[in-house]
Design an enzyme around this catalytic site. Structure first.
Site, short mmCIF file in Angstrom:
data_model
loop_
_atom_site.label_atom_id
_atom_site.label_comp_id
_atom_site.label_asym_id
_atom_site.label_seq_id
_atom_site.Cartn_x
_atom_site.Cartn_y
_atom_site.Cartn_z
N GLU A 1 7.24 14.79 -7.04
CA GLU A 1 5.96 15.19 -6.45
C GLU A 1 6.16 15.84 -5.08
OE1 GLU A 1 3.45 12.63 -4.32
OE2 GLU A 1 4.63 10.84 -4.69
N LYS B 1 2.43 0.60 -2.48
CA LYS B 1 2.61 0.14 -1.11
C LYS B 1 1.75 -1.07 -0.84
CE LYS B 1 1.88 4.00 0.77
NZ LYS B 1 2.08 4.82 -0.41
N1 PSU Z 1 3.13 6.57 -1.86
C1 PSU Z 1 4.02 6.88 -0.90
N2 PSU Z 1 3.92 8.05 -0.24
C2 PSU Z 1 2.95 8.93 -0.55
C3 PSU Z 1 2.03 8.62 -1.60
C4 PSU Z 1 2.15 7.42 -2.22
O1 PSU Z 1 4.90 6.10 -0.61
O2 PSU Z 1 2.89 10.00 0.07
C5 PSU Z 1 1.03 9.63 -2.02
C6 PSU Z 1 1.28 9.94 -3.50
O3 PSU Z 1 1.27 11.34 -3.66
C7 PSU Z 1 0.11 9.31 -4.20
C8 PSU Z 1 -0.96 9.46 -3.15
O4 PSU Z 1 -0.22 9.95 -5.41
O5 PSU Z 1 -0.30 9.15 -1.94
C9 PSU Z 1 -2.13 8.56 -3.38
O6 PSU Z 1 -3.15 8.94 -2.50
P1 PSU Z 1 -4.66 8.44 -2.77
O7 PSU Z 1 -4.63 6.98 -2.48
O8 PSU Z 1 -5.50 9.23 -1.82
O9 PSU Z 1 -4.93 8.76 -4.20
#
Ligand code: PSU
Ligand code: MN
Length: 311
Positions: A24, A163
């Site tokens: 990603e 996380k």
């Molecule tokens: N986990 C990480 N680093 C990140 C993300 C998740 O350790 O940068 C990013 C991923 O791209 C994940 C997104 O899909 O955060 C989720 O964001 P949201 O909670 O806004 O959907």
């Protein structure tokens, strides 16, 4: 005409059923600080190449969803201020020629559309704390689109869990409701990203890549629509010190509250706060676990390719 652009090497590998792993771009654009994000993007690709696997880093550049980036594309996701693009943003970016770094959801969607079956990331998005509200606070309904997307997307995602800034228990409940299989890779405890273990037990544990490939094949035969989550914990000697972790996270939540951060800005805000407040320790651990996930994804892609070629 295909709306996707596959790099030559990705197209050739897929045509030959050779192993390919999707990566990603949001983790590069919004999850890791400059300049280490560019090194990380390049390193994840070279880990795959060294294992004989073709990397497919995914992003939308000038309206074109790209499956596999060239050197300039990798530089752009690290250096430019790209929008954070989830699945719902893809048609808008495509129609107006915009660019975006793809989240787990958007990357999974595009990778699956291109025929890629294995994807490595750091951590999945999930249910945010406070999503359901409490006696004092209104529900925010903040659940990552990563979860419902995995319910309808045929891809195997290797992550170190979610996380610990999220509500891990609620995230696992949602994955259950959405019928997304979750398997622990060499563990029966769901990992907590920077930490090897959350408090949550998993129903299923696998010991290696061949077992995951066999589950993928069975999934196809059974007509399941869901992706598969492979939860891969960081090795114990690389994890963040749990007491330090707890202390920094408490600070981060207080800071997000004070700053009034909402919506898709929450994850990037917390991550960058935590990097600073931990003196960089969380970043080192984040990079270690991501590398570890890329290696496991490479093994799964190789096992999947071997299975396909044998049949
Ligand atoms: N986990 C990480 N680093 C990140 C993300 C998740 O350790 O940068 C990013 C991923 O791209 C994940 C997104 O899909 O955060 C989720 O964001 P949201 O909670 O806004 O959907
Ligand atoms: Mn959100």
């Amino acid at each position: 005409m295909s709306p996707l652009h596959l790099s030559d090497e990705v197209a050739a590998a897929l045509a030959d059923s050779r192993p390919v792993v999707a990566l990603e771009s949001t983790i590069i654009s919004h999850g890791l600080p400059r300049p280490r994000n560019l090194d990380a993007a390049r390193e994840f690709e070279s880990i795959l190449r060294e294992k004989g696997v073709t990397p497919a880093t995914i992003a939308v550049l000038d309206g074109v969803p790209r499956i596999g980036l060239d050197d300039d594309g990798v530089r752009r996701i690290a250096d430019e201020e790209l929008a954070k693009a989830s699945v719902r943003d893809l048609p808008i970016l495509a129609a107006r020629g915009g660019s975006g770094a793809t989240t787990v959801a958007a990357t999974a969607h595009l990778a699956a559309l291109a025929g890629i079956r294995v994807f490595a990331t750091g951590g999945l998005g999930g249910v945010h704390r406070g999503a359901a509200g409490s006696s004092e606070t209104a529900a925010t309904f903040d659940e990552s689109a990563d979860l419902p997307t995995l319910a309808v997307t045929p891809i195997t995602v290797v992550s170190a869990g979610v996380k610990s800034v999220l509500d891990i228990g609620a995230t696992l409940e949602r994955l259950e409701t959405l019928s997304v299989p979750v398997v622990g890779y060499g563990t029966s405890i769901f990992p907590a990203f920077w930490l090897r273990e959350s408090g949550y037990e998993l129903d299923w544990r696998v010991e290696g890549a061949e077992e995951v490939a066999a589950i993928m094949a069975a999934r196809d035969e059974l007509g399941s629509r869901q992706g598969i989550v492979v939860a891969n914990p960081i090795p114990a000697d690389e994890q963040w010190d749990p007491a330090d972790h707890d202390r920094v996270l408490a600070q981060a939540f207080a800071a997000a509250e004070t700053a009034g951060v909402r919506g898709k800005a929450v994850t990037p805000f917390l991550l960058s706060f935590i990097v600073d407040a931990s003196g960089g320790r969380s970043l080192d651990v984040n990079l270690d676990l991501a590398r570890n996930n890329v290696r496991v994804a490479a093994d799964i892609a190789a096992a999947w390719s071997a299975l396909r070629r044998a049949s």
